[in-house]
Design a protein around this motif. Structure first.
Motif, PDB file in Angstrom:
ATOM      1  N   SER A 112     -27.921 -58.310  62.086  1.00 41.55           N
ATOM      2  CA  SER A 112     -26.806 -59.004  61.448  1.00 41.55           C
ATOM      3  C   SER A 112     -27.150 -60.428  61.037  1.00 41.55           C
ATOM      4  CB  SER A 112     -25.596 -59.013  62.387  1.00 41.55           C
ATOM      5  OG  SER A 112     -25.946 -59.533  63.657  1.00 41.55           O
ATOM      6  N   SER A 113     -28.275 -60.962  61.509  1.00 40.19           N
ATOM      7  CA  SER A 113     -28.740 -62.288  61.067  1.00 40.19           C
ATOM      8  C   SER A 113     -29.891 -62.187  60.079  1.00 40.19           C
ATOM      9  CB  SER A 113     -29.168 -63.128  62.285  1.00 40.19           C
ATOM     10  OG  SER A 113     -28.065 -63.415  63.120  1.00 40.19           O
ATOM     11  N   ASP A 114     -30.233 -60.957  59.680  1.00 41.53           N
ATOM     12  CA  ASP A 114     -31.293 -60.679  58.705  1.00 41.53           C
ATOM     13  C   ASP A 114     -32.694 -60.878  59.271  1.00 41.53           C
ATOM     14  OD1 ASP A 114     -29.552 -59.876  56.652  1.00 41.53           O
ATOM     15  OD2 ASP A 114     -29.170 -61.963  56.121  1.00 41.53           O
ATOM     16  N   SER A 126     -33.193 -44.602  71.373  1.00 45.06           N
ATOM     17  CA  SER A 126     -32.091 -45.406  70.857  1.00 45.06           C
ATOM     18  C   SER A 126     -32.258 -46.815  71.387  1.00 45.06           C
ATOM     19  CB  SER A 126     -30.754 -44.813  71.298  1.00 45.06           C
ATOM     20  OG  SER A 126     -29.668 -45.593  70.813  1.00 45.06           O
ATOM     21  N   LYS A 127     -32.185 -47.807  70.502  1.00 45.98           N
ATOM     22  CA  LYS A 127     -32.398 -49.196  70.874  1.00 45.98           C
ATOM     23  C   LYS A 127     -31.208 -50.040  70.419  1.00 45.98           C
ATOM     24  CE  LYS A 127     -36.570 -48.353  72.394  1.00 45.98           C
ATOM     25  NZ  LYS A 127     -36.943 -48.482  73.818  1.00 45.98           N
ATOM     26  N   THR A 128     -30.771 -50.930  71.278  1.00 45.58           N
ATOM     27  CA  THR A 128     -29.662 -51.807  70.955  1.00 45.58           C
ATOM     28  C   THR A 128     -30.052 -52.792  69.855  1.00 45.58           C
ATOM     29  OG1 THR A 128     -28.802 -51.668  73.206  1.00 45.58           O
ATOM     30  CG2 THR A 128     -28.068 -53.531  71.874  1.00 45.58           C
ATOM     31  N   GLN A 129     -29.214 -52.876  68.826  1.00 45.86           N
ATOM     32  CA  GLN A 129     -29.378 -53.890  67.788  1.00 45.86           C
ATOM     33  C   GLN A 129     -28.086 -54.020  66.993  1.00 45.86           C
ATOM     34  OE1 GLN A 129     -31.135 -53.475  63.919  1.00 45.86           O
ATOM     35  NE2 GLN A 129     -32.627 -55.094  64.302  1.00 45.86           N
ATOM     36  N   ALA A 130     -27.635 -55.249  66.783  1.00 50.56           N
ATOM     37  CA  ALA A 130     -26.474 -55.490  65.930  1.00 50.56           C
ATOM     38  C   ALA A 130     -26.927 -55.481  64.479  1.00 50.56           C
ATOM     39  CB  ALA A 130     -25.835 -56.836  66.282  1.00 50.56           C
ATOM     40  N   GLY A 131     -26.209 -54.752  63.638  1.00 50.44           N
ATOM     41  CA  GLY A 131     -26.560 -54.674  62.233  1.00 50.44           C
ATOM     42  C   GLY A 131     -25.587 -53.786  61.491  1.00 50.44           C
ATOM     43  N   LEU A 133     -36.513 -64.413  56.525  1.00 51.55           N
ATOM     44  CA  LEU A 133     -35.444 -64.149  55.551  1.00 51.55           C
ATOM     45  C   LEU A 133     -34.064 -64.269  56.181  1.00 51.55           C
ATOM     46  CD1 LEU A 133     -37.092 -61.042  53.819  1.00 51.55           C
ATOM     47  CD2 LEU A 133     -37.072 -63.401  52.980  1.00 51.55           C
ATOM     48  N   LEU A 134     -33.928 -65.075  57.209  1.00 45.11           N
ATOM     49  CA  LEU A 134     -32.667 -65.201  57.920  1.00 45.11           C
ATOM     50  C   LEU A 134     -31.521 -65.602  56.992  1.00 45.11           C
ATOM     51  CD1 LEU A 134     -33.666 -67.001  61.252  1.00 45.11           C
ATOM     52  CD2 LEU A 134     -32.955 -64.621  60.952  1.00 45.11           C
ATOM     53  N   HIS A 135     -30.382 -64.935  57.167  1.00 44.42           N
ATOM     54  CA  HIS A 135     -29.118 -65.257  56.496  1.00 44.42           C
ATOM     55  C   HIS A 135     -29.206 -65.132  54.967  1.00 44.42           C
ATOM     56  CE1 HIS A 135     -28.248 -66.594  60.489  1.00 44.42           C
ATOM     57  NE2 HIS A 135     -29.100 -67.592  60.417  1.00 44.42           N
ATOM     58  N   ARG A 136     -30.070 -64.243  54.490  1.00 47.59           N
ATOM     59  CA  ARG A 136     -30.181 -64.030  53.046  1.00 47.59           C
ATOM     60  C   ARG A 136     -29.444 -62.770  52.594  1.00 47.59           C
ATOM     61  NH1 ARG A 136     -33.086 -67.543  50.417  1.00 47.59           N
ATOM     62  NH2 ARG A 136     -33.071 -66.186  48.580  1.00 47.59           N
ATOM     63  N   THR A 137     -28.571 -62.228  53.445  1.00 41.30           N
ATOM     64  CA  THR A 137     -27.733 -61.070  53.115  1.00 41.30           C
ATOM     65  C   THR A 137     -28.605 -59.934  52.576  1.00 41.30           C
ATOM     66  OG1 THR A 137     -26.025 -62.669  52.486  1.00 41.30           O
ATOM     67  CG2 THR A 137     -25.570 -60.352  52.033  1.00 41.30           C
ATOM     68  N   GLN A 175     -23.278 -52.229  64.276  1.00 35.27           N
ATOM     69  CA  GLN A 175     -23.325 -53.363  65.199  1.00 35.27           C
ATOM     70  C   GLN A 175     -23.639 -52.968  66.636  1.00 35.27           C
ATOM     71  OE1 GLN A 175     -23.714 -56.045  63.961  1.00 35.27           O
ATOM     72  NE2 GLN A 175     -22.071 -56.920  62.743  1.00 35.27           N
ATOM     73  N   THR A 176     -24.268 -51.790  66.811  1.00 37.62           N
ATOM     74  CA  THR A 176     -24.494 -51.311  68.176  1.00 37.62           C
ATOM     75  C   THR A 176     -25.945 -50.959  68.454  1.00 37.62           C
ATOM     76  OG1 THR A 176     -22.246 -50.414  68.267  1.00 37.62           O
ATOM     77  CG2 THR A 176     -23.806 -49.589  69.896  1.00 37.62           C
TER      78      THR A 176
END
Length: 374
Positions: free
Chosen positions: A282-284, A261-266, A303-307, A245-246
């Motif tokens: 984290s939102s796909d 290094s690039k910021t991204q939540a996941g 493909l948003l929110h498709r886990t 998540q960082t």
């Protein structure tokens, strides 16, 4: 140690509760777009493992064999081209991590914290561990390497189970109950400890070098949790990893230098090829970063929110699995969907494996599928 494990377990429960409690508020998965008939991929074979497969259980390909395990402890090795079973074994107890294999020896860890090693399907030895394990063991060089949730790593002799060394360094009081980084690169074992990549001598367990991939941020210990999660992506001597998540970052393993290094939540691992690094947030949203600079080449939201699962790079495409068991093949140039493969309705359980132009997919209900990708 006990405080750390207790806090780890508590954190896992908190995260599980947050996921369960917010399930009804989760945005609806994006409907799938219609696709024209495509000949970019075709099924080769499929088999059933005979039981469910948790997300922490992963396939290993070695010596021309696919080795896989289900929750119930059934371990099998199958031929890559046909899926025909070469050997089969049984582990007593529910499996929490695995499977690591060199084709002959296979290692798993049970929920009772026992490391179990099989030799061509026959149990060779088992030994208790003093920490919980959710990262698949690594079997290489006649050793078994095991990483606990506290990110300590122990090495065992694959023949008789003797403990050869243990590496552990002081770190944050919280540890993430998610598979970590345990990655060989040439004659070095790279592991994740918090937001740091550490290079170990696999023979002695001594530190060769290390590097910080991400900078933890936040106002409390939970918000500052930035453990590196697997799978790591490797191309040559470049190793790319995700900090929970960082951030996403890449390292030159020959010099231990973080190139970007690039910021991204996941939460899922990464994939890479000679040009791009791929990952979903984290939102796909699926993102492609340029391998050398970290600049974003493209980002798609189809493909948003498709886990989504961790991606796989194959034949000039990017494969991602979803909660319905579909595998989406995206163009590596712009991310548009070029093909969609079905595994008949069960979610993709673990990171997919690429062998040449073949894609191996393991589903939550124990289906193992092989596809040829053009």
């Amino acid at each position: 140690m006990m405080r750390r494990l207790t806090v780890t377990a508590t954190l896992s429960s908190m995260l599980a509760c947050l996921v369960a409690c917010s399930f009804t508020d989760k945005p609806a998965p994006t409907p799938l777009q219609a696709l024209a008939d495509s000949a970019t991929a075709q099924p080769l074979w499929s088999v059933r493992l005979g039981g469910d497969v948790s997300p922490a259980l992963r396939m290993t390909v070695a010596d021309g064999l696919i080795v896989a395990v289900n929750d119930s402890g059934d371990v099998s090795a199958r031929e890559l081209l046909t899926g025909r079973e070469r050997w089969h074994g049984r582990v007593d107890g529910i499996v929490s991590a695995g499977v690591g294999s060199d084709g002959r020896y296979a290692a798993v860890v049970t929920k009772d914290n026992e490391l179990v090693v099989l030799d061509s399907g026959m149990q060779k030895w088992r030994t208790p561990l003093n920490t919980r394990v959710v990262t698949s063991p690594l079997v290489a060089g006649e050793r078994v390497f095991v990483q606990g949730v506290d990110r300590a790593v122990a090495a065992f002799d694959v023949i008789d189970g003797r403990k050869l060394w243990v590496y552990q360094r002081p770190s944050d009081p919280l540890a993430l109950s998610q598979p970590g980084v345990l990655q060989p690169v040439r004659n070095t074992l790279w592991i994740g400890v918090g937001p740091r990549l550490v290079a170990l001598d696999p023979v002695r367990g001594t530190v060769k070098q290390d590097a910080i991939v991400a900078s933890p941020r936040g106002g409390n210990e939970v918000e500052r949790l930035a453990d590196l999660v697997g799978p790591a992506a490797r191309f040559g001597d470049v190793l790319c990893v995700r900090s929970f998540q960082t951030a996403v970052g890449c390292l030159d393993a020959t010099q231990s230098v973080v190139t970007w290094s690039k910021t991204q939540a996941g939460m899922q691992g990464l994939a890479m090829d000679d040009e791009f690094v791929y990952g979903a947030d984290s939102s796909d949203r699926v993102v492609a970063w340029r391998r050398t600079s970290g600049d974003i080449a493209w980002r798609v939201e189809t493909l948003l929110h498709r886990t989504l699962s961790a991606p796989a790079a194959i034949a000039g495409k990017v494969a991602v699995g979803d909660f319905e068991g579909y595998v989406h093949l995206l163009s590596r140039q712009d991310g548009h969907t070029v093909a969609r493969l079905s595994t008949r309705g069960s979610g993709v359980a673990s990171p997919m494996v690429v062998v040449g132009s073949n894609l191996l997919v393991l589903t939550r209900d124990g289906g193992l599928f092989a596809f040829a990708v053009d």
